[in-house]
Enzyme design. Sequence first.
Site, mmCIF file in Angstrom:
data_model
loop_
_atom_site.group_PDB
_atom_site.id
_atom_site.type_symbol
_atom_site.label_atom_id
_atom_site.label_comp_id
_atom_site.label_asym_id
_atom_site.label_seq_id
_atom_site.Cartn_x
_atom_site.Cartn_y
_atom_site.Cartn_z
ATOM 1 N N ARG A 41 31.140 32.747 28.247
ATOM 2 C CA ARG A 41 30.728 31.654 29.139
ATOM 3 C C ARG A 41 29.846 30.636 28.425
ATOM 4 O O ARG A 41 29.918 29.433 28.709
ATOM 5 C CB ARG A 41 30.013 32.226 30.363
ATOM 6 C CG ARG A 41 30.967 32.871 31.350
ATOM 7 C CD ARG A 41 30.248 33.517 32.502
ATOM 8 N NE ARG A 41 31.169 33.963 33.522
ATOM 9 C CZ ARG A 41 30.848 34.777 34.513
ATOM 10 N NH1 ARG A 41 29.608 35.233 34.615
ATOM 11 N NH2 ARG A 41 31.747 35.149 35.403
ATOM 12 N N LYS A 198 42.790 47.584 46.984
ATOM 13 C CA LYS A 198 42.878 47.514 48.439
ATOM 14 C C LYS A 198 43.573 46.255 48.941
ATOM 15 O O LYS A 198 43.292 45.147 48.465
ATOM 16 C CB LYS A 198 41.471 47.574 49.042
ATOM 17 C CG LYS A 198 40.774 48.913 48.864
ATOM 18 C CD LYS A 198 39.435 48.919 49.578
ATOM 19 C CE LYS A 198 38.758 50.279 49.469
ATOM 20 N NZ LYS A 198 37.474 50.283 50.196
ATOM 21 N N GLY A 351 38.439 39.589 36.697
ATOM 22 C CA GLY A 351 37.881 40.373 35.592
ATOM 23 C C GLY A 351 38.840 41.363 34.968
ATOM 24 O O GLY A 351 38.985 41.427 33.741
ATOM 25 N N GLY A 374 35.441 35.093 41.876
ATOM 26 C CA GLY A 374 35.455 34.806 43.305
ATOM 27 C C GLY A 374 36.050 33.452 43.627
ATOM 28 O O GLY A 374 36.792 33.291 44.603
#
Length: 397
Positions: A41, A198, A351, A374
């Site tokens: 980053r 999930k 990720g 996100g």
Amino acid sequence: MNVLRFSDLCDEGRARGRRVFIRADLNVPQDDQGRITEDTRIRASVPCIQMALAGGAAVMVTSHLGRPTEGDLQPADSLAPVAERLSELLGRPVPLKTGWVDGVDVQPGEVVLLENCRGNKGEKKNDPALAQKMAALCDIFVHDAFGTAHRAEASTYGIAQHAKIACAGPLLAAEIDAITKALANPKRPLVAIVAGSKVSTKLTILQALAKNVDQLIVGGGIANTFMLAAGLPIGKSLAEPDLLDQARAVIAAMKARGAEVPIPTDVVVAKTFAADAPATVKAATDVAADDMILDIGPQTAQKLARQLQAAGTIVWNGPVGVFEFDAFANGTETIARAIAASDAFSIAGGGDTLAAIAKYGIEPDVGYISTGGGAFLEVLEGKTLPAFEILQKRANG
């Protein structure tokens, strides 16, 4: 997407002599001693800073790091290690400034790093007074932190409301271009790979993509739930039986458009979840009651690889098996290498996806690797990110 771009401002000479405030994403992992363990980053933020310096600006950069308590910044929350690494990458001193909200001394041709912005009271709640103080520090605000684009905070949103000029840095602009190319104006067929443990965490993404994509490849625990919805046995595999109706609704929505959700025809199973567990390939119809599905089988992997070879655009979020265990990595590796070999424009994010890309060394062959976890997921859901919304509003205002 119509936003002002910092590169255009620099090309027009509009940064010269101006005070430029860059919101970067320098939230890097550190060990127990505070040493940076991975600096991607920081390296990704360098082009924007160099652009500002080359443009003759007085440059201020800030970022969050970790989850400090507002108003109570501890030594462990400090951007000091980041300032040190940034100095090395830029080949020049990058002083770290504390207590910067009420004023910063920086001259054209200089760059300073402003201490962890999440230490300021009101940052997370986008306090208007704090945002206005930040905006008063600069002539140009540059948002270059896609990883925070889904949050409306003082240093990401409020400052953009009040700054004289608000624009997108090169990293954010590249994300906008890649997302537009992949989702707004895709070359067809558009294939999306959505995998994870999930369905519940990615149900809205699956529902949004079902309205747009030509093929929706599901993997991991999500695939197990879809297999169950299709009437296949999954043994003791991770799944969400209470979401079968939602899975069937996604399959039906795709079918109604002449699209499909490919259901695995073979799988790799084990009796226990362990790296050294014996792996067995079985037809999807033959999974035993005590089996755990930990990967797609080779037949399924090859079928999906052929579909990816024929794609025009590929969106990838999530490995299709437990690729960390070599015995259950074939599916993810086959998918990864098919994406690398495809002529399609590919965009990947998340990720675990980035870990798989690194493991198989296919970085140069992926069209665009998204830096935001996100934020990337929210884009796939069809949401308008706060950063995009305010920068568009300012560009059109």
